[in-house]
Design a protein around this motif. Structure first.
Motif, PDB file in Angstrom:
ATOM      1  N   THR A 111       0.582  -1.423  -0.023  1.00  0.00           N
ATOM      2  CA  THR A 111       0.025  -0.452  -0.030  1.00  0.00           C
ATOM      3  C   THR A 111       0.767   1.248   0.219  1.00  0.00           C
ATOM      4  OG1 THR A 111      -2.123   0.559   1.005  1.00  0.00           O
ATOM      5  CG2 THR A 111      -0.016  -0.037   2.448  1.00  0.00           C
ATOM      6  N   ASN A 112      -0.127   1.963  -0.075  1.00  0.00           N
ATOM      7  CA  ASN A 112       1.188   3.512  -0.084  1.00  0.00           C
ATOM      8  C   ASN A 112       1.210   3.932   1.187  1.00  0.00           C
ATOM      9  OD1 ASN A 112       1.235   6.007  -0.209  1.00  0.00           O
ATOM     10  ND2 ASN A 112       1.900   5.591  -2.585  1.00  0.00           N
ATOM     11  N   GLU A 113       2.364   4.641   1.475  1.00  0.00           N
ATOM     12  CA  GLU A 113       2.745   5.294   3.204  1.00  0.00           C
ATOM     13  C   GLU A 113       1.471   6.065   3.499  1.00  0.00           C
ATOM     14  OE1 GLU A 113       6.350   8.056   2.612  1.00  0.00           O
ATOM     15  OE2 GLU A 113       6.821   6.410   3.301  1.00  0.00           O
ATOM     16  N   LYS A 114       1.497   7.401   2.749  1.00  0.00           N
ATOM     17  CA  LYS A 114       0.938   7.665   2.608  1.00  0.00           C
ATOM     18  C   LYS A 114      -1.787   7.384   3.551  1.00  0.00           C
ATOM     19  CE  LYS A 114       3.195  11.586   1.641  1.00  0.00           C
ATOM     20  NZ  LYS A 114       3.248  12.419   2.224  1.00  0.00           N
ATOM     21  N   MET A 115      -1.515   6.243   2.522  1.00  0.00           N
ATOM     22  CA  MET A 115      -2.816   5.435   2.808  1.00  0.00           C
ATOM     23  C   MET A 115      -2.629   4.807   3.980  1.00  0.00           C
ATOM     24  SD  MET A 115      -2.914   3.623  -0.914  1.00  0.00           S
ATOM     25  CE  MET A 115      -4.851   3.210  -0.514  1.00  0.00           C
ATOM     26  N   THR A 116      -3.282   5.436   4.925  1.00  0.00           N
ATOM     27  CA  THR A 116      -2.880   5.553   6.328  1.00  0.00           C
ATOM     28  C   THR A 116      -3.764   4.618   7.099  1.00  0.00           C
ATOM     29  OG1 THR A 116      -4.199   8.112   7.209  1.00  0.00           O
ATOM     30  CG2 THR A 116      -1.661   7.699   6.755  1.00  0.00           C
ATOM     31  N   ASP A 117      -5.094   3.971   6.541  1.00  0.00           N
ATOM     32  CA  ASP A 117      -6.079   3.630   7.164  1.00  0.00           C
ATOM     33  C   ASP A 117      -5.654   2.390   6.796  1.00  0.00           C
ATOM     34  OD1 ASP A 117      -7.647   5.800   7.463  1.00  0.00           O
ATOM     35  OD2 ASP A 117      -8.570   5.882   5.480  1.00  0.00           O
ATOM     36  N   ASN A 118      -5.143   1.548   5.543  1.00  0.00           N
ATOM     37  CA  ASN A 118      -4.308   0.949   5.232  1.00  0.00           C
ATOM     38  C   ASN A 118      -3.308   0.517   6.213  1.00  0.00           C
ATOM     39  OD1 ASN A 118      -6.635   0.711   3.089  1.00  0.00           O
ATOM     40  ND2 ASN A 118      -4.765   0.428   1.895  1.00  0.00           N
ATOM     41  N   LEU A 119      -2.678   0.897   6.457  1.00  0.00           N
ATOM     42  CA  LEU A 119      -1.396   1.026   7.503  1.00  0.00           C
ATOM     43  C   LEU A 119      -1.429   0.267   9.339  1.00  0.00           C
ATOM     44  CD1 LEU A 119       0.817   3.757   6.432  1.00  0.00           C
ATOM     45  CD2 LEU A 119       1.129   1.674   5.314  1.00  0.00           C
ATOM     46  N   ALA A 120      -3.261   1.293   9.052  1.00  0.00           N
ATOM     47  CA  ALA A 120      -3.585   0.076  10.353  1.00  0.00           C
ATOM     48  C   ALA A 120      -4.169  -0.767  10.669  1.00  0.00           C
ATOM     49  CB  ALA A 120      -4.415   1.256  11.132  1.00  0.00           C
ATOM     50  N   ILE A 121      -5.367  -1.443   9.629  1.00  0.00           N
ATOM     51  CA  ILE A 121      -5.525  -2.503   8.893  1.00  0.00           C
ATOM     52  C   ILE A 121      -5.332  -3.281   9.034  1.00  0.00           C
ATOM     53  CG2 ILE A 121      -7.451  -3.495   7.138  1.00  0.00           C
ATOM     54  CD1 ILE A 121      -8.920  -0.056   7.146  1.00  0.00           C
ATOM     55  N   TYR A 122      -4.290  -3.839   8.109  1.00  0.00           N
ATOM     56  CA  TYR A 122      -3.958  -4.842   7.694  1.00  0.00           C
ATOM     57  C   TYR A 122      -3.454  -4.975   8.542  1.00  0.00           C
ATOM     58  CZ  TYR A 122      -4.294  -3.109   2.981  1.00  0.00           C
ATOM     59  OH  TYR A 122      -4.938  -3.649   1.394  1.00  0.00           O
ATOM     60  N   PRO A 123      -2.472  -4.739   9.506  1.00  0.00           N
ATOM     61  CA  PRO A 123      -1.914  -5.489  11.085  1.00  0.00           C
ATOM     62  C   PRO A 123      -3.170  -5.844  11.716  1.00  0.00           C
ATOM     63  CG  PRO A 123      -0.770  -3.406  10.854  1.00  0.00           C
ATOM     64  CD  PRO A 123      -1.802  -3.710   9.755  1.00  0.00           C
ATOM     65  N   GLN A 124      -4.244  -5.118  11.396  1.00  0.00           N
ATOM     66  CA  GLN A 124      -4.708  -5.756  12.142  1.00  0.00           C
ATOM     67  C   GLN A 124      -6.032  -7.466  11.649  1.00  0.00           C
ATOM     68  OE1 GLN A 124      -8.511  -2.704  12.552  1.00  0.00           O
ATOM     69  NE2 GLN A 124      -7.140  -1.540  13.545  1.00  0.00           N
ATOM     70  N   LEU A 125      -5.668  -7.311  10.123  1.00  0.00           N
ATOM     71  CA  LEU A 125      -6.265  -8.484   9.472  1.00  0.00           C
ATOM     72  C   LEU A 125      -4.470  -9.548   9.097  1.00  0.00           C
ATOM     73  CD1 LEU A 125      -8.204  -6.765   7.062  1.00  0.00           C
ATOM     74  CD2 LEU A 125      -9.068  -7.731   8.798  1.00  0.00           C
ATOM     75  N   GLY A 126      -3.867  -9.697  10.580  1.00  0.00           N
ATOM     76  CA  GLY A 126      -2.736 -10.949  10.709  1.00  0.00           C
ATOM     77  C   GLY A 126      -2.047 -10.855   9.690  1.00  0.00           C
ATOM     78  N   TYR A 127      -1.663  -9.498   8.548  1.00  0.00           N
ATOM     79  CA  TYR A 127      -0.449  -8.800   7.976  1.00  0.00           C
ATOM     80  C   TYR A 127       0.660  -8.274   9.003  1.00  0.00           C
ATOM     81  CZ  TYR A 127      -3.431 -10.469   4.123  1.00  0.00           C
ATOM     82  OH  TYR A 127      -4.343 -11.308   3.996  1.00  0.00           O
ATOM     83  N   ARG A 128       1.811  -8.900   8.492  1.00  0.00           N
ATOM     84  CA  ARG A 128       2.744  -7.390   9.130  1.00  0.00           C
ATOM     85  C   ARG A 128       3.875  -6.766   8.665  1.00  0.00           C
ATOM     86  NH1 ARG A 128       7.891 -10.540   9.072  1.00  0.00           N
ATOM     87  NH2 ARG A 128       8.068 -12.738   7.997  1.00  0.00           N
TER      88      ARG A 128
END
Length: 148
Positions: A111-128
């Motif tokens: 994802t793009n580093e400016k897409m901060t929502d994604n940066l928060a969501i993916y770890p909640q879904l088990g992504y590192r």
């Protein structure tokens, strides 16, 4: 309902990409890669799935395909008016299930580093997070999720 995309979905997929990713253009400074994707070719290759609402309209899509020993989740988008209803998560879960069925060990995405929502969501879904680098002029953050 999630199903493989077909040629009749092309207009809806393009519109969804424009609306979902368009809100980030000002922050990033240019259109994002999925906004210019060749969705016709991706559909023809069998790499696109759509989320169809109860009324029959396409409200989200995901692009993924096998790459070596993992599934590459290329893009996922949901129409803004239905965001937050679990559609994106269902599409990602669908990708993970497809990877498992194919015997793949992980799902990779960026994802793009400016897409901060994604940066928060993916770890909640088990992504590192596994890295950050510039590619094609975009500052990307790379994630992976082991399926084993």
């Amino acid at each position: 309902m999630i199903r493989p995309a077909n040629a009749t979905d092309l207009t809806a997929i393009r519109a969804c990409a424009q609306r979902a990713y368009g809100r980030y253009v000002a922050a990033i400074g240019r259109p994002l890669a999925p906004m210019a994707a060749d969705f016709a070719a991706l559909i023809e290759a069998g790499q696109v799935r759509v989320y169809v609402a109860a009324g029959g309209e396409v409200v989200g899509f995901i692009v993924f395909y096998p790459s070596a020993d993992h599934m590459l989740l290329e893009s996922v988008a949901v129409q803004p008016e239905v965001a937050g209803q679990g559609i994106g998560k269902a599409l990602i879960r669908h990708c993970e299930d497809a990877a498992r069925r194919q015997g793949l060990c992980a799902v990779h995405l960026y994802t793009n580093e400016k897409m901060t929502d994604n940066l928060a969501i993916y770890p909640q879904l088990g992504y590192r997070e596994v890295g950050r680098r510039e590619e094609d002029g975009f500052r990307r953050v790379f994630f992976e999720k082991s399926l084993g």
